[in-house]
Design a protein around this motif. Structure first.
Motif, PDB file in Angstrom:
ATOM      1  N   ILE A  31     -12.703  -4.094 -18.085  1.00 49.55           N
ATOM      2  CA  ILE A  31     -14.017  -3.502 -17.809  1.00 49.55           C
ATOM      3  C   ILE A  31     -13.897  -2.459 -16.700  1.00 49.55           C
ATOM      4  CG2 ILE A  31     -16.337  -3.954 -16.920  1.00 49.55           C
ATOM      5  CD1 ILE A  31     -16.103  -6.743 -18.357  1.00 49.55           C
ATOM      6  N   ALA A  32     -13.154  -2.776 -15.654  1.00 50.90           N
ATOM      7  CA  ALA A  32     -12.965  -1.823 -14.552  1.00 50.90           C
ATOM      8  C   ALA A  32     -12.335  -0.530 -15.064  1.00 50.90           C
ATOM      9  CB  ALA A  32     -12.112  -2.451 -13.453  1.00 50.90           C
ATOM     10  N   LEU A  33     -11.354  -0.651 -15.942  1.00 51.05           N
ATOM     11  CA  LEU A  33     -10.717   0.543 -16.518  1.00 51.05           C
ATOM     12  C   LEU A  33     -11.710   1.372 -17.320  1.00 51.05           C
ATOM     13  CD1 LEU A  33      -7.243  -0.777 -17.725  1.00 51.05           C
ATOM     14  CD2 LEU A  33      -7.669   0.972 -15.983  1.00 51.05           C
ATOM     15  N   THR A  34     -12.508   0.704 -18.158  1.00 54.52           N
ATOM     16  CA  THR A  34     -13.452   1.447 -18.988  1.00 54.52           C
ATOM     17  C   THR A  34     -14.558   2.083 -18.149  1.00 54.52           C
ATOM     18  OG1 THR A  34     -14.824  -0.490 -19.479  1.00 54.52           O
ATOM     19  CG2 THR A  34     -13.049  -0.005 -21.012  1.00 54.52           C
ATOM     20  N   GLU A  35     -14.856   1.494 -17.011  1.00 54.45           N
ATOM     21  CA  GLU A  35     -15.894   2.044 -16.136  1.00 54.45           C
ATOM     22  C   GLU A  35     -15.323   2.971 -15.073  1.00 54.45           C
ATOM     23  OE1 GLU A  35     -18.997  -0.510 -15.003  1.00 54.45           O
ATOM     24  OE2 GLU A  35     -19.134  -1.389 -16.998  1.00 54.45           O
ATOM     25  N   ARG A  36     -14.026   3.224 -15.177  1.00 52.57           N
ATOM     26  CA  ARG A  36     -13.326   4.131 -14.254  1.00 52.57           C
ATOM     27  C   ARG A  36     -13.524   3.747 -12.790  1.00 52.57           C
ATOM     28  NH1 ARG A  36     -14.669   7.660 -18.602  1.00 52.57           N
ATOM     29  NH2 ARG A  36     -12.826   8.772 -19.326  1.00 52.57           N
ATOM     30  N   ASN A  38     -12.083   0.491  -9.765  1.00 53.72           N
ATOM     31  CA  ASN A  38     -11.033  -0.495  -9.543  1.00 53.72           C
ATOM     32  C   ASN A  38     -11.649  -1.892  -9.486  1.00 53.72           C
ATOM     33  OD1 ASN A  38     -11.790  -1.114  -6.761  1.00 53.72           O
ATOM     34  ND2 ASN A  38     -10.938   0.897  -6.239  1.00 53.72           N
ATOM     35  N   LEU A  39     -10.800  -2.876  -9.567  1.00 53.80           N
ATOM     36  CA  LEU A  39     -11.249  -4.265  -9.630  1.00 53.80           C
ATOM     37  C   LEU A  39     -12.055  -4.656  -8.389  1.00 53.80           C
ATOM     38  CD1 LEU A  39     -11.061  -6.710 -11.495  1.00 53.80           C
ATOM     39  CD2 LEU A  39      -8.983  -7.359 -10.288  1.00 53.80           C
ATOM     40  N   LYS A  40     -11.594  -4.247  -7.232  1.00 48.65           N
ATOM     41  CA  LYS A  40     -12.278  -4.586  -5.980  1.00 48.65           C
ATOM     42  C   LYS A  40     -13.698  -4.013  -5.951  1.00 48.65           C
ATOM     43  CE  LYS A  40     -11.834  -4.125  -1.006  1.00 48.65           C
ATOM     44  NZ  LYS A  40     -11.034  -3.631   0.095  1.00 48.65           N
ATOM     45  N   ASP A  41     -13.851  -2.762  -6.353  1.00 50.40           N
ATOM     46  CA  ASP A  41     -15.183  -2.146  -6.349  1.00 50.40           C
ATOM     47  C   ASP A  41     -16.102  -2.771  -7.391  1.00 50.40           C
ATOM     48  OD1 ASP A  41     -14.466  -0.489  -4.266  1.00 50.40           O
ATOM     49  OD2 ASP A  41     -14.091   1.255  -5.543  1.00 50.40           O
ATOM     50  N   LEU A  42     -15.551  -3.120  -8.550  1.00 53.33           N
ATOM     51  CA  LEU A  42     -16.353  -3.772  -9.578  1.00 53.33           C
ATOM     52  C   LEU A  42     -16.840  -5.138  -9.093  1.00 53.33           C
ATOM     53  CD1 LEU A  42     -17.576  -3.858 -12.401  1.00 53.33           C
ATOM     54  CD2 LEU A  42     -15.368  -4.711 -13.241  1.00 53.33           C
ATOM     55  N   ILE A  43     -15.960  -5.903  -8.468  1.00 53.32           N
ATOM     56  CA  ILE A  43     -16.358  -7.214  -7.941  1.00 53.32           C
ATOM     57  C   ILE A  43     -17.391  -7.056  -6.834  1.00 53.32           C
ATOM     58  CG2 ILE A  43     -15.548  -9.247  -6.683  1.00 53.32           C
ATOM     59  CD1 ILE A  43     -12.921  -8.990  -8.321  1.00 53.32           C
ATOM     60  N   ALA A  44     -17.246  -6.052  -5.990  1.00 55.38           N
ATOM     61  CA  ALA A  44     -18.234  -5.804  -4.933  1.00 55.38           C
ATOM     62  C   ALA A  44     -19.597  -5.473  -5.532  1.00 55.38           C
ATOM     63  CB  ALA A  44     -17.761  -4.668  -4.019  1.00 55.38           C
ATOM     64  N   GLU A  45     -19.602  -4.711  -6.629  1.00 54.38           N
ATOM     65  CA  GLU A  45     -20.856  -4.369  -7.308  1.00 54.38           C
ATOM     66  C   GLU A  45     -21.509  -5.619  -7.904  1.00 54.38           C
ATOM     67  OE1 GLU A  45     -24.025  -2.155  -8.705  1.00 54.38           O
ATOM     68  OE2 GLU A  45     -22.448  -1.554  -7.318  1.00 54.38           O
ATOM     69  N   ILE A  46     -20.704  -6.440  -8.551  1.00 56.55           N
ATOM     70  CA  ILE A  46     -21.228  -7.696  -9.114  1.00 56.55           C
ATOM     71  C   ILE A  46     -21.781  -8.564  -7.991  1.00 56.55           C
ATOM     72  CG2 ILE A  46     -20.588  -9.844 -10.293  1.00 56.55           C
ATOM     73  CD1 ILE A  46     -18.423  -8.126 -11.791  1.00 56.55           C
ATOM     74  N   ASP A  47     -21.054  -8.639  -6.897  1.00 53.38           N
ATOM     75  CA  ASP A  47     -21.484  -9.441  -5.743  1.00 53.38           C
ATOM     76  C   ASP A  47     -22.821  -8.957  -5.193  1.00 53.38           C
ATOM     77  OD1 ASP A  47     -21.056 -11.465  -3.654  1.00 53.38           O
ATOM     78  OD2 ASP A  47     -20.707  -9.742  -2.333  1.00 53.38           O
ATOM     79  N   SER A  48     -23.010  -7.662  -5.128  1.00 55.27           N
ATOM     80  CA  SER A  48     -24.237  -7.103  -4.545  1.00 55.27           C
ATOM     81  C   SER A  48     -25.459  -7.335  -5.430  1.00 55.27           C
ATOM     82  CB  SER A  48     -24.078  -5.613  -4.266  1.00 55.27           C
ATOM     83  OG  SER A  48     -24.060  -4.871  -5.469  1.00 55.27           O
ATOM     84  N   GLN A  49     -25.233  -7.542  -6.733  1.00 52.62           N
ATOM     85  CA  GLN A  49     -26.345  -7.696  -7.670  1.00 52.62           C
ATOM     86  C   GLN A  49     -26.512  -9.120  -8.188  1.00 52.62           C
ATOM     87  OE1 GLN A  49     -25.952  -4.836 -10.817  1.00 52.62           O
ATOM     88  NE2 GLN A  49     -25.880  -3.117  -9.420  1.00 52.62           N
ATOM     89  N   ARG A  50     -25.708 -10.044  -7.714  1.00 48.86           N
ATOM     90  CA  ARG A  50     -25.738 -11.393  -8.295  1.00 48.86           C
ATOM     91  C   ARG A  50     -26.983 -12.171  -7.910  1.00 48.86           C
ATOM     92  NH1 ARG A  50     -22.024 -15.451  -4.854  1.00 48.86           N
ATOM     93  NH2 ARG A  50     -21.801 -14.178  -2.993  1.00 48.86           N
ATOM     94  N   ALA A  51     -27.425 -12.977  -8.861  1.00 53.99           N
ATOM     95  CA  ALA A  51     -28.575 -13.855  -8.655  1.00 53.99           C
ATOM     96  C   ALA A  51     -28.114 -15.301  -8.491  1.00 53.99           C
ATOM     97  CB  ALA A  51     -29.526 -13.745  -9.844  1.00 53.99           C
TER      98      ALA A  51
END
Length: 77
Positions: A31-36, A38-51
């Protein structure tokens, strides 16, 4: 049987550990590759939006939603 891999990551200068099955780590990298990003930034984004209180759970649900949205209409799960 899938192995659970525990990895440490720093998110916004906060260290945390995430335990996920190998398939979820692979999917998250894909998913990180398709969204251009990195893994760390994708996890940070998920973390910021998690319920959910648990980050590992939030990541699993994110991966599930990602692939559900891309599944052909009418396909059964």
């Amino acid at each position: 049987m899938s192995q659970i891999a525990k990895r440490s990551i720093a998110i916004r200068n906060h260290k945390t550990s995430i335990s996920l099955e190998d398939e979820f780590w692979s999917s998250l990298r894909e998913i990180a590759l398709t969204e251009r990003t990195n893994l760390k930034d994708l996890i940070a984004e998920i973390d910021s939006q998690r319920a959910h209180a648990n980050l590992s759970c939030a990541i699993r649900l994110y991966v599930l939603d990602h692939y559900r949205l891309r599944a052909p209409m009418g396909s059964a799960f």
